[in-house]
Write a protein that holds these residues in place. Sequence first.
Motif, short mmCIF file in Angstrom:
data_model
loop_
_atom_site.label_atom_id
_atom_site.label_comp_id
_atom_site.label_asym_id
_atom_site.label_seq_id
_atom_site.Cartn_x
_atom_site.Cartn_y
_atom_site.Cartn_z
N ARG A 152 0.83 -1.20 0.00
CA ARG A 152 0.00 0.00 0.00
C ARG A 152 0.87 1.26 0.00
NH1 ARG A 152 -3.25 -1.84 4.28
NH2 ARG A 152 -2.83 0.05 5.50
N ARG A 208 2.32 1.76 -3.47
CA ARG A 208 1.30 2.27 -4.39
C ARG A 208 1.00 3.74 -4.11
NH1 ARG A 208 -2.16 -3.26 -4.33
NH2 ARG A 208 -1.29 -4.15 -6.24
N SER A 209 1.09 4.13 -2.85
CA SER A 209 0.76 5.52 -2.49
C SER A 209 1.79 6.51 -2.99
CB SER A 209 0.61 5.64 -0.98
OG SER A 209 1.88 5.65 -0.33
N GLU A 220 3.48 6.07 -5.92
CA GLU A 220 3.67 5.89 -7.36
C GLU A 220 3.67 7.19 -8.15
OE1 GLU A 220 0.74 3.17 -8.71
OE2 GLU A 220 1.64 1.45 -7.72
N SER A 234 1.96 -1.08 -10.78
CA SER A 234 1.16 -1.72 -9.73
C SER A 234 1.32 -3.23 -9.78
CB SER A 234 -0.33 -1.34 -9.83
OG SER A 234 -0.50 0.03 -9.60
N TYR A 293 3.43 -6.21 -8.24
CA TYR A 293 4.31 -6.55 -7.12
C TYR A 293 4.43 -8.05 -7.03
CZ TYR A 293 3.47 -1.69 -6.06
OH TYR A 293 3.37 -0.33 -6.17
#
Length: 514
Positions: free
Chosen positions: A420, A423-424, A426, A435, A437
């Motif tokens: 998370r 992704r935050s 990116e 996205s 992983y």
Amino acid sequence: MNNEHYDVIIIGTGAGGGTLANALAPSGKKILVLERGTFLPKEKANWDSTEIYAKDRYRTSEIWYDKNGKPVRPFTHYYVGGNTKFYGSALYRLRERDFEKVIHKGGISPEWPLKYPDFAPYYDRAEKLYEVHGKRGLDPTDPPSSEDYPFPAISHEPYMERIHYALKDRGLHPAYQPLGIKLNEVNRLFSACLRCDTCDGFACLVDAKADADVNGVRPAITYPNVTLMTEAKVLRLHTSRSGREVTGVETEITGKRQIFSGDIVVVACGAINSAVLLLKSANDKHPNGLANSSNLVGRNYMMHKLAFIVALTVRPKSIVYSKTLSVNDFYWGDKDFDYPMGNVQSLGTITTDRAAANGPSFVPKVIYKTIADRAIGWLLMTEDLPDPNNRVYVKGEKIYLEYTNNNEEAYKRLIKRWIRVLRSIEPRNDIGSLSLYLTTANMSLKDVGHQCGTCRFGEDPKTSVLDLNCRTHDVDNLYVVDGGFFPSSAAVNPTLTIIANALRVGEHLLERLK
């Protein structure tokens, strides 16, 4: 029988044994160091991913077994310096709370009989001996220290620097990894380290890694009172008729057996092999294994819960040495989880050759290059809780590892939380990912790099194998100085604590030898 008698015999040259030899060498005492392997040869293969990962060039061919009798080929190395020849040089102190009793979602991490202040001065000495680079004050979980790191932190390359600032923007506290590599970024002419992409998981061809061979053993054997014997595998320890002292160290050298004697015998074979040696040394006075009146030798085996996450970026990145960043914001939990989760650290660079060596051979190399150009690796580490049923034992000449996973919820939460976080960040500073992983979770039994706990220390002979000085409760002149003494594993790399403890025990032995 060898006629020579020694003041101290040290079995093993890894982080514990190699450091102890270094600490005792200036004493003038007659010291014998026994190592089952040789010096690692210096050759181009040291930095060859195919040789290291696809062909297992330096890995032992020894076979162990799981509890069901299935063969396990351990990822371990028998050379002077032990597994530190191939480690990533991450040299963390345990957090101050790690020495206390800690309640986890999956169980209890027991209190240590000694606390952080007892180890702090030896951590200072360990960081100097192993030339640790770092910067204090960035990581909120960092334990207190009266001294700064001996050397400045290894700098982030531009891409990792962008990740660093993106994490700060999210309210996190990224820090530099404490690293034992001999890099001088101010003056490269005086730098042993080349800042290459074959460090984490490789032996160093130019001796620029601070390992137990280069920083421990080699300086020790310059003293005339220290003798190193390589290709010397210790088979068993013999005791006096009372069973209260070790009188002989039975060793196989070039196919012949010799027995050495010493006033003090130190076992430092690594947590697994030290337990094995004690168990194989059973006799009439020690029917369950040497120094095993507690029935705890080999029990409470821990190896950390490790996950690898590979994040793929949209555009190619340029990076050579990526193992510089550490995040401990979730070490003690999260806002919606009141239990410890663990440590996050960036991994060594994923190169084309390394990706190809770890993947199917039928995949075209251009595919591996495409992946490597866009890949950043992360290591996630959650505490492995001690369990007496997780153990090392022997049947005949066979070594068995019996292990059941624990602390699963905290481990899975850390993986999800870190994804998370990635992704935050990116959209920030061209860090953007697909996205995608790739996660390798629950390391298998063969992954024994963080082994500890098989001969825990303590004050009560009924609940521990060793006393506070790491002398066995049952045998007066026998010590164990490796990761076996850990009562708990914490959630950071164990090597610096093994080194610090070896220096601590070395100080005690010097007093005893007087």
